[in-house]
Scaffold this active site. Sequence first.
Site: not given
Length: 245
Positions: A9, A152, A157
């Site tokens: 991220e 997210h 993920d």
Amino acid sequence: MRQIVLDTETTGLEHKLGHRLVEIAAVELWNRQLTGNHFHYYLNPDRASDEGALQVHGLTTEFLQDKPRFHDISKEFLNFINDAELIIHNAPFDVGFLNHELSLINLKTLDKYCAAITDTLKLAKEFHPGKRNNLDALCERYSIDNSKRTLHGALLDAELLAEVYLAMTRGQESLLIDLEYTETVQHVVGNLDSLNLKIIEATAEELAQHAMVLEKIAHESNNKCLWRKLESANASDTESIGTRH
């Protein structure tokens, strides 16, 4: 075969504009099985996230304030991925950010530390052209539960991507199973020439129906069928032999 499924991220979309990593996670596969080993850190990027990025991952400046910086965890990260194949969704994005972070501490690019980098987005586009191939769409397509993915997060993920990758490439696994099965059957049966096998020949009606199907295929392919070329070649050889004799 060791593979590492990786996700990150970031504070924004462009590392060239000074955006940084705020989270990095990786999970380990060994011979297509999740081992339970993983690498995960939140990172202090020394800058604020864009509003759009903040809405995606929810990692505020306050939350990240006391987290390590990339250079603090870089050695552990490189040891974790060492000589493995990296599995990444939209790999150019994550690799670009990781290479930027590595360059800031005078280290080599990511490809110098891993065996290979596989982009699952590229794979998905090849397998499902013209369809949505983001992680949520792939989870739905392969019946993988992503109900916990409200925001997210790199670790979740990476775990979801590992399941997607295994489901998406299961055909390779099936091929290996088929080969093992064939070898087993051959071992059990032995030499087929020694068996008294019954030969059932096609009837005249079945041969006629088969000829009609071949004619239809030839017509639809504008007479580009390989067997027509082989038939012509065989006929020419037979005619040539007859002429010589």
